[in-house]
Design a protein around this motif. Structure first.
Motif, PDB file in Angstrom:
ATOM      1  N   ILE A   7       0.833  -1.207   0.000  1.00 38.94           N
ATOM      2  CA  ILE A   7       0.000   0.000   0.000  1.00 38.94           C
ATOM      3  C   ILE A   7       0.867   1.256   0.000  1.00 38.94           C
ATOM      4  CG2 ILE A   7      -1.606   1.359   1.394  1.00 38.94           C
ATOM      5  CD1 ILE A   7      -2.995  -0.901   0.020  1.00 38.94           C
ATOM      6  N   SER A 114      -6.039   2.221  -3.693  1.00 42.54           N
ATOM      7  CA  SER A 114      -5.681   2.506  -2.305  1.00 42.54           C
ATOM      8  C   SER A 114      -5.400   3.982  -2.073  1.00 42.54           C
ATOM      9  CB  SER A 114      -4.443   1.696  -1.902  1.00 42.54           C
ATOM     10  OG  SER A 114      -3.341   2.010  -2.747  1.00 42.54           O
ATOM     11  N   LEU A 169      -8.789   3.254   4.976  1.00 44.71           N
ATOM     12  CA  LEU A 169      -8.584   1.981   4.291  1.00 44.71           C
ATOM     13  C   LEU A 169      -9.617   0.951   4.740  1.00 44.71           C
ATOM     14  CD1 LEU A 169      -4.765   1.166   4.038  1.00 44.71           C
ATOM     15  CD2 LEU A 169      -6.395   1.453   2.171  1.00 44.71           C
ATOM     16  N   THR A 173     -13.302   0.258   2.356  1.00 42.32           N
ATOM     17  CA  THR A 173     -13.479  -1.123   1.889  1.00 42.32           C
ATOM     18  C   THR A 173     -14.788  -1.709   2.396  1.00 42.32           C
ATOM     19  OG1 THR A 173     -11.076  -1.462   1.855  1.00 42.32           O
ATOM     20  CG2 THR A 173     -12.465  -3.424   1.863  1.00 42.32           C
ATOM     21  N   SER A 260      -5.172  -2.688   5.113  1.00 43.98           N
ATOM     22  CA  SER A 260      -4.369  -3.119   3.975  1.00 43.98           C
ATOM     23  C   SER A 260      -4.759  -4.527   3.534  1.00 43.98           C
ATOM     24  CB  SER A 260      -2.882  -3.088   4.334  1.00 43.98           C
ATOM     25  OG  SER A 260      -2.472  -1.793   4.694  1.00 43.98           O
ATOM     26  N   HIS A 263      -8.388  -4.544   1.989  1.00 44.63           N
ATOM     27  CA  HIS A 263      -8.420  -3.770   0.753  1.00 44.63           C
ATOM     28  C   HIS A 263      -7.795  -4.570  -0.391  1.00 44.63           C
ATOM     29  CE1 HIS A 263      -8.211  -0.200  -1.856  1.00 44.63           C
ATOM     30  NE2 HIS A 263      -7.031  -0.674  -2.226  1.00 44.63           N
ATOM     31  N   ARG A 267     -10.233  -5.821  -3.432  1.00 48.46           N
ATOM     32  CA  ARG A 267     -10.348  -4.735  -4.398  1.00 48.46           C
ATOM     33  C   ARG A 267     -10.562  -5.197  -5.836  1.00 48.46           C
ATOM     34  NH1 ARG A 267      -4.408  -1.897  -4.185  1.00 48.46           N
ATOM     35  NH2 ARG A 267      -3.099  -3.637  -4.878  1.00 48.46           N
TER      36      ARG A 267
END
Length: 274
Positions: A7, A114, A169, A173, A260, A263, A267
């Protein structure tokens, strides 16, 4: 840890695009208004004026706030807390919905998803700096004098930005995965001002010690109180409160790890949920 490093690399490689998007968002905010950027100054000034009239004039008694002396001290104390909280609240609200709102557009571009929440946080900085400048001007009319301790503001500012991004983050999400989450999140933020020591000091006589200690775990309180101690009160080094540092950065690290991980894991499927 691998997810966090990934990230960070994405944010670094997208830094120029993030700044351009944030500038574009600010330029578009009042594009169709005759006075344009004037509203970046007028709107915050109106907010501060109303807040001070509603709260400071009614709650400025010394006995209600052990951190402020007299009406001038209370005005500066509450104004600094409010602009900090309003910036964080606006950043948290917009960044939580940023990926869902812009996914269809940015999915067609070579841009790291991100970095989308970070663009919303940076966009809000212009308004924050305008309001901060007004409050700093206000502070000069109190008995507080600038000292070398004011440089500690940099630490709390960086801590604030990192915390906001780490939280974004997670929330951005979850907002894509669970649509109802965003409405509940916004509702919680509306009452967060009363639980973060913005209006009433949570270490004052109005709060029992047990409740006060629980509320102090709130990262928003750590940042707001840090700004106040740095600029208004008898300052002390942030390193002199190791337990507060451990709690705050522990929460930030957990948010970064969780945010992190989820995500990166989901994603590639964001478009399916939207």
């Amino acid at each position: 840890m691998k997810d966090i490093i990934k990230i960070i690399k994405e944010i670094f490689s997208s830094r120029r695009v993030v700044l351009r998007i944030a500038k574009y968002n600010n330029d578009q905010a009042y594009r169709n208004n005759y006075l344009g950027d004037f509203w970046h100054f007028a709107d915050p000034a109106l907010q501060i004026g109303v807040m001070l009239f509603m709260f400071a004039m009614r709650m400025g008694d010394n006995y209600k706030n052990p951190h402020a002396h007299g009406i001038q001290g209370y005005v500066a104390w509450i104004a600094l807390g409010m602009i900090t909280y309003f910036f964080m609240q606006s950043s948290m609200t917009k960044s939580a919905n940023s990926i869902k709102r812009q996914l269809n557009l940015l999915a067609k571009m070579n841009f790291a998803l991100s970095a989308i929440p970070l663009t919303e946080i940076i966009t809000e900085l212009r308004r924050y700096f305008v309001m901060l400048g007004m409050v700093m001007f206000l502070i000069l009319f109190t008995d507080v004098k600038p000292t070398i301790w004011w440089f500690q503001f940099i630490y709390y500012f960086i801590a604030m930005i990192i915390f906001l991004y780490a939280l974004s983050l997670v929330t951005s999400t979850i907002t894509v995965l669970v649509p109802d989450f965003y409405n509940a999140y916004v509702a919680i933020l509306r009452v967060g001002m009363w639980l973060s020591g913005v209006i009433i000091p949570i270490d004052g006589p109005a709060f029992p010690i047990v409740i006060s200690n629980i509320l102090k775990i709130n990262p928003l309180y750590y940042i707001i109180e840090g700004f106040r101690e740095t600029l208004l009160e008898n300052p002390q080094g942030f390193w002199e409160k190791p337990s507060d540092i451990i709690v705050f950065w522990g929460i930030v690290i957990i948010l970064l790890i969780v945010g992190s991980h989820i995500h990166i894991r989901f994603r590639n499927r964001f478009i399916d949920f939207v």
